[in-house]
Motif scaffolding. Structure first.
Motif, PDB file in Angstrom:
ATOM      1  N   UNK A   1       0.833  -1.221   0.000  1.00 12.17           N
ATOM      2  CA  UNK A   1       0.000   0.000   0.000  1.00 12.17           C
ATOM      3  C   UNK A   1       0.863   1.265   0.000  1.00 12.17           C
ATOM      4  N   UNK A   2       2.011   1.225   0.682  1.00 13.00           N
ATOM      5  CA  UNK A   2       2.928   2.376   0.646  1.00 13.00           C
ATOM      6  C   UNK A   2       3.401   2.638  -0.783  1.00 13.00           C
ATOM      7  N   UNK A   3       3.528   1.540  -1.549  1.00 18.35           N
ATOM      8  CA  UNK A   3       3.994   1.691  -2.931  1.00 18.35           C
ATOM      9  C   UNK A   3       2.851   2.115  -3.848  1.00 18.35           C
ATOM     10  N   UNK A   4       1.725   1.368  -3.761  1.00 18.55           N
ATOM     11  CA  UNK A   4       0.614   1.603  -4.686  1.00 18.55           C
ATOM     12  C   UNK A   4       0.010   2.991  -4.542  1.00 18.55           C
ATOM     13  N   UNK A   5      -0.248   3.383  -3.289  1.00 17.57           N
ATOM     14  CA  UNK A   5      -0.993   4.618  -3.054  1.00 17.57           C
ATOM     15  C   UNK A   5      -0.368   5.813  -3.756  1.00 17.57           C
ATOM     16  N   UNK A   6       0.846   6.212  -3.350  1.00 25.41           N
ATOM     17  CA  UNK A   6       1.450   7.399  -3.976  1.00 25.41           C
ATOM     18  C   UNK A   6       1.692   7.230  -5.473  1.00 25.41           C
ATOM     19  N   UNK A   7       2.122   6.031  -5.900  1.00 27.30           N
ATOM     20  CA  UNK A   7       2.421   5.832  -7.332  1.00 27.30           C
ATOM     21  C   UNK A   7       1.153   6.051  -8.160  1.00 27.30           C
ATOM     22  N   UNK A   8       0.056   5.465  -7.737  1.00 27.43           N
ATOM     23  CA  UNK A   8      -1.188   5.570  -8.515  1.00 27.43           C
ATOM     24  C   UNK A   8      -1.787   6.970  -8.396  1.00 27.43           C
TER      25      UNK A   8
ATOM     26  N   UNK B   1      -0.321   9.672  -8.118  1.00 31.20           N
ATOM     27  CA  UNK B   1       0.458  10.595  -8.959  1.00 31.20           C
ATOM     28  C   UNK B   1       0.204  10.373 -10.455  1.00 31.20           C
ATOM     29  N   UNK B   2      -0.571   9.349 -10.808  1.00 26.86           N
ATOM     30  CA  UNK B   2      -0.913   9.143 -12.220  1.00 26.86           C
ATOM     31  C   UNK B   2      -0.059   8.108 -12.929  1.00 26.86           C
ATOM     32  N   UNK B   3       0.711   7.335 -12.150  1.00 25.56           N
ATOM     33  CA  UNK B   3       1.511   6.268 -12.764  1.00 25.56           C
ATOM     34  C   UNK B   3       0.705   4.983 -12.866  1.00 25.56           C
ATOM     35  N   UNK B   4       1.199   4.079 -13.703  1.00 19.82           N
ATOM     36  CA  UNK B   4       0.767   2.686 -13.619  1.00 19.82           C
ATOM     37  C   UNK B   4       1.834   1.958 -12.815  1.00 19.82           C
ATOM     38  N   UNK B   5       1.423   0.889 -12.131  1.00 15.32           N
ATOM     39  CA  UNK B   5       2.405   0.184 -11.294  1.00 15.32           C
ATOM     40  C   UNK B   5       2.410  -1.318 -11.541  1.00 15.32           C
ATOM     41  N   UNK B   6       3.626  -1.851 -11.629  1.00 13.06           N
ATOM     42  CA  UNK B   6       3.821  -3.302 -11.589  1.00 13.06           C
ATOM     43  C   UNK B   6       4.187  -3.612 -10.142  1.00 13.06           C
ATOM     44  N   UNK B   7       3.331  -4.361  -9.468  1.00 15.80           N
ATOM     45  CA  UNK B   7       3.616  -4.720  -8.077  1.00 15.80           C
ATOM     46  C   UNK B   7       4.106  -6.159  -8.046  1.00 15.80           C
ATOM     47  N   UNK B   8       5.317  -6.350  -7.497  1.00 13.64           N
ATOM     48  CA  UNK B   8       5.890  -7.698  -7.371  1.00 13.64           C
ATOM     49  C   UNK B   8       5.996  -7.975  -5.886  1.00 13.64           C
ATOM     50  N   UNK B   9       4.934  -8.590  -5.303  1.00 16.51           N
ATOM     51  CA  UNK B   9       4.983  -8.840  -3.863  1.00 16.51           C
ATOM     52  C   UNK B   9       5.918  -9.994  -3.531  1.00 16.51           C
ATOM     53  N   UNK B  10       6.190 -10.158  -2.245  1.00 17.20           N
ATOM     54  CA  UNK B  10       7.008 -11.292  -1.816  1.00 17.20           C
ATOM     55  C   UNK B  10       6.300 -12.583  -2.203  1.00 17.20           C
ATOM     56  N   UNK B  11       7.060 -13.528  -2.709  1.00 13.18           N
ATOM     57  CA  UNK B  11       6.485 -14.827  -3.082  1.00 13.18           C
ATOM     58  C   UNK B  11       6.083 -15.630  -1.842  1.00 13.18           C
ATOM     59  N   UNK B  12       6.483 -15.182  -0.642  1.00 13.89           N
ATOM     60  CA  UNK B  12       6.074 -15.869   0.591  1.00 13.89           C
ATOM     61  C   UNK B  12       4.650 -15.490   0.994  1.00 13.89           C
ATOM     62  N   UNK B  13       4.237 -14.245   0.686  1.00 14.38           N
ATOM     63  CA  UNK B  13       2.927 -13.740   1.128  1.00 14.38           C
ATOM     64  C   UNK B  13       2.234 -12.983  -0.011  1.00 14.38           C
ATOM     65  N   UNK B  14       1.877 -13.660  -1.094  1.00  8.99           N
ATOM     66  CA  UNK B  14       1.353 -12.920  -2.246  1.00  8.99           C
ATOM     67  C   UNK B  14      -0.148 -12.604  -2.195  1.00  8.99           C
ATOM     68  N   UNK B  15      -0.905 -13.323  -1.350  1.00  4.89           N
ATOM     69  CA  UNK B  15      -2.374 -13.249  -1.467  1.00  4.89           C
ATOM     70  C   UNK B  15      -2.946 -11.880  -1.110  1.00  4.89           C
TER      71      UNK B  15
END
Ligand code: NAD
Length: 499
Positions: free
Chosen positions: A157-164, A166-180
């Motif tokens: 959420x720290x990544x998505x909120x400001x990036x979106x 501001x008008x960007x698109x985002x590729x989010x690559x979460x940790x493979x341990x906790x992706x859900x």
């Protein structure tokens, strides 16, 4: 076993690589799902679609984008318990901690509702004859967020909120341990009105991270994880001409002065050292009492508190203080580090090794450990243990304690417990650490300030969330405009007036 997906163009999409990794419930040790590991080709396709979707989103006025954030925030609130349970199931933290994880992420989304104000730019009227200057902040385009396992809701959420916002698109690559949790958040942000393709969740490991770093369309990378990976990602992203901010690991010290309230200091150390099994980048892992008397008294207060800690699964209710660590490999590593502390001569005053919980024998639980008389040359001091282990390093004076923190290669967080304002002020001014607590053990700044460490805890410029995030996720463009009516004299243009 449940097969997780990617989330591309507003939909769940199966992985095509044929490569998967297992996702565990750390409390039972059981593999509960498998998550696909994307290829570079899958990543490139997701980026191309994101770039297409970003054009309209970037041109959407900031107030409309803020409305999506408002709705997203409301949906997160509505689904708080469900999200917290997803966090706790894959991470292992207690449910109150799971809720805290979601809540601290939500608070950043709330600040993103103020995007129009943050993006409104600067203006100089009459900078010269007939000349006005204005600066505007424009989105970078497609950016990426690469996140760690230990805050499965908060950091995405720290990544998505400001990036979106501001008008960007985002590729989010979460940790493979906790992706859900990230996959669920992606569904919710689409429900809130984000156009499909503007947020793409691509699951994977090093292969997909490298593909992100080498993709020419990706203009910025926000990373959070361990220091070696942060440094690697920063180097490769910068080399490829991308803007990057990469936050790394930590070794956070708390100084306890002789005048401190020792009961409050001990309570704070137990919460900050052992909460979430010590798997927090702002966990206090080193207690630094000043003077022998303080050190002896502090151990006496800490040991019974630590021995009383209840370790258990998140399903056991609010009674549990902390849960398992993330993997069986993490459990083995932590227990080996504890052994190294014994071998190198530190005093193990609480031994949490060999902890077993009836009915959860396969869970990745580690009991709490505490060392006294730790010295800076020991592995347990040098390594970020990222587990329920507290080390006490005794200091003879305030200056020695301060220098210990200054000389440590990490600089994420630190704290001092004291009753003396001058000492506290001196500490805050002189310490070379990004976030400082005064009688406050985990000084994570509120969401309208900004979060970031110094030294080996962060590579790149600008912090996470708050005003810095709006700067990181936008480029400044400055226009100098001249209107000739402003420099007319007797019908002639007076170019001399420009000199
Ligand atoms: P990690 O570095 O193992 O993984 C973080 C991310 O990097 C994951 O998405 C992972 O898939 C990816 N990754 C892992 N190895 C990679 C490689 N070789 N090449 C490319 N990508 C790779 O970290 P983690 O174990 O998930 O998280 C714990 C660490 O994160 C701790 O060190 C903790 O202090 C740190 N952390 C820092 C902050 C901060 O803000 N400074 C916040 C939370 C956690």
């Amino acid at each position: 076993m449940k097969e997780l997906t990617h989330f591309i163009n507003g939909q769940h999409v199966k992985g095509t690589s044929g490569r998967f990794t297992e996702v565990f419930n750390p409390a039972t040790g059981e593999a509960i799902a498998k998550v696909p590991l994307a290829t570079a080709a899958e990543l490139d396709e997701a980026v191309a679609k994101a770039a297409e979707a970003q054009k309209a989103w970037g041109a959407t006025n900031p107030q409309r984008r803020a409305r999506v954030m408002m709705k997203f925030g409301a949906l997160i609130n509505e689904h708080m318990d469900e999200l917290a349970e997803l966090v706790s199931m894959e991470h292992g933290k207690t449910l109150p901690d799971g809720r805290g994880d979601v809540q601290r992420g939500l608070e950043v989304i709330e600040v993103c509702m103020g995007a129009p104000h943050m993006l409104k730019g600067e203006f100089t009227n009459d900078g010269g004859p007939g000349i006005d200057l204005y600066s505007m902040r424009q989105p970078l385009g497609v950016v990426a967020g690469i996140t760690p396992f230990n805050f499965p809701a908060m950091i995405p959420l720290w990544k998505m909120g400001p990036a979106l916002a501001c008008g960007n698109a985002m590729i989010l690559k979460p940790s493979e341990r906790c992706p859900s949790t990230s996959l669920r958040l992606a569904e919710l942000v689409i429900e809130a009105g984000l156009p499909a393709g503007v947020l793409q969740v691509v699951n994977g490991d090093k292969e997909v991270v490298d593909a992100i770093l080498d993709n020419e369309t990706v203009a910025g990378v926000g990373f959070v994880g361990s220091t070696p990976i942060a440094q690697y990602i920063y180097g490769r992203a910068a080399n490829n001409g991308k803007r990057a901010q990469c936050f790394g690991g930590a070794k956070n010290h708390m100084i306890v002065m002789p005048d401190a309230d020792l009961d409050k200091a001990a309570d704070a150390l137990v919460g900050a050292g052992f909460g979430a099994a010590g798997e927090r980048c702002m966990a206090i892992s080193v207690a630094v009492p000043v003077g022998k008397e303080t050190a002896d008294a502090l151990v006496e207060k800490l040991v019974p508190r630590i021995e009383k800690l209840k370790v258990g699964p998140y399903t056991a209710g609010d009674d549990v203080d902390y849960g398992p660590v993330i993997t069986s490999a993490a459990k083995d590593r932590i227990e080996k580090l504890v052994q190294s502390g014994v071998d190198q001569g530190a005093d193990l005053v609480v031994d949490g090794r060999g902890f077993e919980l009836q009915g959860y024998e396969d869970g990745f639980f580690v009991g709490p450990s505490m060392f006294d008389n730790v010295t800076p040359d020991m592995e347990i001091y040098k390594e970020e243990i990222f587990g329920p282990v507290l080390s006490q390093v005794r200091a003879d004076s305030y200056e020695d304690a301060l220098n210990l923190v200054i000389d440590n290669p990490y600089g994420n967080g630190t704290a001092i417990f004291t009753a003396d304002g001058d000492t506290a002020r001196d500490f805050a001014n002189r310490v070379n650490v990004g976030m400082v607590g005064i009688n406050f053990p985990i000084p994570v700044p509120l969401s309208y300030h900004t979060f970031g460490g110094w030294k080996k805890s962060a590579f790149g410029d600008l912090n996470q969330y708050g005003p810095d995030a709006f700067r990181f996720y936008t480029k400044t463009k400055t226009v100098t405009a001249r209107w000739f009516s402003g420099i007319k004299e007797g019908g002639e243009f007076n170019f001399k007036a420009m000199d």
